[in-house]
Design an enzyme around this catalytic site. Structure first.
Site, PDB file in Angstrom:
ATOM      1  N   GLY A 294      25.489 -48.593 -22.631  1.00 47.96           N
ATOM      2  CA  GLY A 294      25.720 -49.446 -23.792  1.00 47.96           C
ATOM      3  C   GLY A 294      24.918 -49.047 -25.023  1.00 47.96           C
ATOM      4  O   GLY A 294      24.831 -49.795 -25.984  1.00 47.96           O
TER       5      GLY A 294
ATOM      6  N   GLU B 213      22.216 -53.552 -14.349  1.00 46.42           N
ATOM      7  CA  GLU B 213      22.070 -54.888 -14.958  1.00 46.42           C
ATOM      8  C   GLU B 213      21.776 -55.938 -13.897  1.00 46.42           C
ATOM      9  O   GLU B 213      21.074 -56.920 -14.166  1.00 46.42           O
ATOM     10  CB  GLU B 213      23.326 -55.229 -15.786  1.00 46.42           C
ATOM     11  CG  GLU B 213      23.363 -54.394 -17.067  1.00 46.42           C
ATOM     12  CD  GLU B 213      24.745 -54.085 -17.613  1.00 46.42           C
ATOM     13  OE1 GLU B 213      25.723 -54.725 -17.197  1.00 46.42           O
ATOM     14  OE2 GLU B 213      24.851 -53.172 -18.458  1.00 46.42           O
TER      15      GLU B 213
ATOM     16  N   GLU C 210      24.321 -43.755 -13.100  1.00 41.73           N
ATOM     17  CA  GLU C 210      24.282 -44.357 -14.436  1.00 41.73           C
ATOM     18  C   GLU C 210      22.848 -44.382 -14.941  1.00 41.73           C
ATOM     19  O   GLU C 210      22.074 -45.279 -14.573  1.00 41.73           O
ATOM     20  CB  GLU C 210      24.789 -45.801 -14.362  1.00 41.73           C
ATOM     21  CG  GLU C 210      26.219 -45.921 -13.921  1.00 41.73           C
ATOM     22  CD  GLU C 210      26.856 -47.184 -14.487  1.00 41.73           C
ATOM     23  OE1 GLU C 210      27.956 -47.070 -15.016  1.00 41.73           O
ATOM     24  OE2 GLU C 210      26.232 -48.256 -14.445  1.00 41.73           O
TER      25      GLU C 210
ATOM     26  N   HIS D   2      24.377 -52.358  -9.651  1.00 41.05           N
ATOM     27  CA  HIS D   2      24.415 -51.983 -11.070  1.00 41.05           C
ATOM     28  C   HIS D   2      23.048 -52.264 -11.691  1.00 41.05           C
ATOM     29  O   HIS D   2      22.388 -53.251 -11.352  1.00 41.05           O
ATOM     30  CB  HIS D   2      25.513 -52.772 -11.791  1.00 41.05           C
ATOM     31  CG  HIS D   2      25.784 -52.256 -13.165  1.00 41.05           C
ATOM     32  ND1 HIS D   2      24.962 -52.545 -14.238  1.00 41.05           N
ATOM     33  CD2 HIS D   2      26.754 -51.436 -13.633  1.00 41.05           C
ATOM     34  CE1 HIS D   2      25.427 -51.934 -15.316  1.00 41.05           C
ATOM     35  NE2 HIS D   2      26.510 -51.249 -14.982  1.00 41.05           N
TER      36      HIS D   2
ATOM     37  N   LYS E 195      32.221 -56.034 -17.096  1.00 36.87           N
ATOM     38  CA  LYS E 195      31.001 -56.862 -17.228  1.00 36.87           C
ATOM     39  C   LYS E 195      31.418 -58.309 -17.509  1.00 36.87           C
ATOM     40  O   LYS E 195      32.475 -58.729 -17.041  1.00 36.87           O
ATOM     41  CB  LYS E 195      30.063 -56.259 -18.267  1.00 36.87           C
ATOM     42  CG  LYS E 195      29.809 -54.773 -17.968  1.00 36.87           C
ATOM     43  CD  LYS E 195      28.667 -54.160 -18.692  1.00 36.87           C
ATOM     44  CE  LYS E 195      28.546 -52.692 -18.270  1.00 36.87           C
ATOM     45  NZ  LYS E 195      27.369 -52.034 -18.819  1.00 36.87           N
TER      46      LYS E 195
ATOM     47  N   SER F 131      27.951 -44.946 -21.617  1.00 37.56           N
ATOM     48  CA  SER F 131      28.535 -44.607 -22.917  1.00 37.56           C
ATOM     49  C   SER F 131      29.666 -43.578 -22.822  1.00 37.56           C
ATOM     50  O   SER F 131      29.804 -42.710 -23.694  1.00 37.56           O
ATOM     51  CB  SER F 131      27.442 -44.143 -23.887  1.00 37.56           C
ATOM     52  OG  SER F 131      26.527 -45.200 -24.139  1.00 37.56           O
TER      53      SER F 131
ATOM     54  N   ASN G 140      34.359 -51.181 -15.732  1.00 37.98           N
ATOM     55  CA  ASN G 140      33.501 -52.337 -15.460  1.00 37.98           C
ATOM     56  C   ASN G 140      33.515 -53.226 -16.698  1.00 37.98           C
ATOM     57  O   ASN G 140      32.871 -52.911 -17.688  1.00 37.98           O
ATOM     58  CB  ASN G 140      32.084 -51.850 -15.132  1.00 37.98           C
ATOM     59  CG  ASN G 140      31.113 -52.998 -14.953  1.00 37.98           C
ATOM     60  OD1 ASN G 140      31.513 -54.162 -14.891  1.00 37.98           O
ATOM     61  ND2 ASN G 140      29.834 -52.678 -14.880  1.00 37.98           N
TER      62      ASN G 140
END
Ligand SMILES: O=C[C@H](O)COP(=O)(O)O
Length: 260
Positions: free
Chosen positions: A179, A103, A173, A101, A13, A219, A11
């Site tokens: 991250g 985010e 996730e 996701h 992003k 991560s 991904n």
């Protein structure tokens, strides 16, 4: 022994323009060989603006890398400024579409109903959803991670038939591991992935659940992938930052050669 073929999906992003996308896919294609692709499905999930360039490269050079988008609209067409439909993504040769996701949930306020509508939209256009679920640190501290992720999964799968469900990819996730460099332990990840598979078995059948790929994301790096992939209910990884570095991503795709 499961017959699920591992999937490593990168991904990107909001990183890399279309020229940088071509350069990265070329590096991956140069480094990975047929033996790799026989063992693992390798996907990239670039920004929308890169997809046409990636399609041209993959088709032109007959690459075995597959690709998809990071989101799609719940609608198929019409006056929805800024949206991208499943039909458009299918036309660009996308295999996958990332949905839900964290985010998107956090910064765009996507709730379970919208995630469900997007999963339905993906199936209307024969795209395979990579459905993301995961708990915040607060939920984990309250030890409600499995219940939370199962509820997100169940809500996302409303109205999805058994036939459709067979192809879904689920990505676990934990939000606190994205991250941050704070990777979940393989045991933490296995606990939730196994609960998700059990929930899929209850929603559909054990046979359907056993065929569904469940990924871990958060991560992931070349030095932790082996331990994660050793878990019985983890069938691959959704990789963020480390997927932007060709050398590192190739090592992750070759997780079998990494030490745990
Ligand atoms: O979709 C990927 C995840 O958000 C993980 O990102 P990360 O590998 O940079 O932690």
């Amino acid at each position: 022994m499961s017959t699920r073929k591992p999937l490593i999906a990168g991904n990107w992003k909001m990183n890399l323009n279309h020229l940088e996308a071509i350069a990265l896919v070329q590096k991956l294609a140069f480094a990975l060989n047929d033996k790799d692709f026989d063992k693992v499905d390798v996907a990239v999930l670039p920004p929308f603006t890169d997809l046409r360039s990636v399609q041209t490269l993959v088709d032109g050079d007959k690459l075995r890398i597959v690709y998809g988008s990071q989101d799609l609209s719940r609608h198929d067409a019409g006056a929805y400024t800024g949206e991208i439909s499943g039909a458009m993504l299918a036309k660009l040769g996308c295999t996958f579409v990332t949905i839900g996701h964290s985010e998107r949930r956090q910064y765009h306020h996507e709730d379970d109903d919208l995630v469900n509508a997007k999963v339905q939209a993906a199936y209307r256009h024969s795209l395979t959803p990579i459905l993301c679920v995961g708990e915040t640190l607060e939920i984990r501290q309250a030890q409600n991670q499995t219940g939370h992720c199962e509820a997100q999964l169940e809500a996302a799968m409303r109205g999805i038939s058994e036939e459709q469900a067979k192809s879904i990819v689920v990505a676990y996730e934990p939000v606190w591991a994205i991250g941050t460099g704070e990777v979940a332990t393989p045991q933490d990840a296995q606990e939730v992935c196994s609960a998700l598979r059990a929930r899929l078995a209850a929603l559909y059948t054990p046979e359907v659940a056993v065929g569904i790929r469940i990924l871990y994301g958060g991560s992931v790096k070349s030095d932790n992938i082996a331990g994660i992939m050793a878990q019985p209910d983890i069938d691959g990884a959704l990789v963020g930052g480390a997927s932007l570095d060709a050398g590192e991503y190739v090592k992750i795709c070759r997780f079998g050669e990494m030490s745990g």
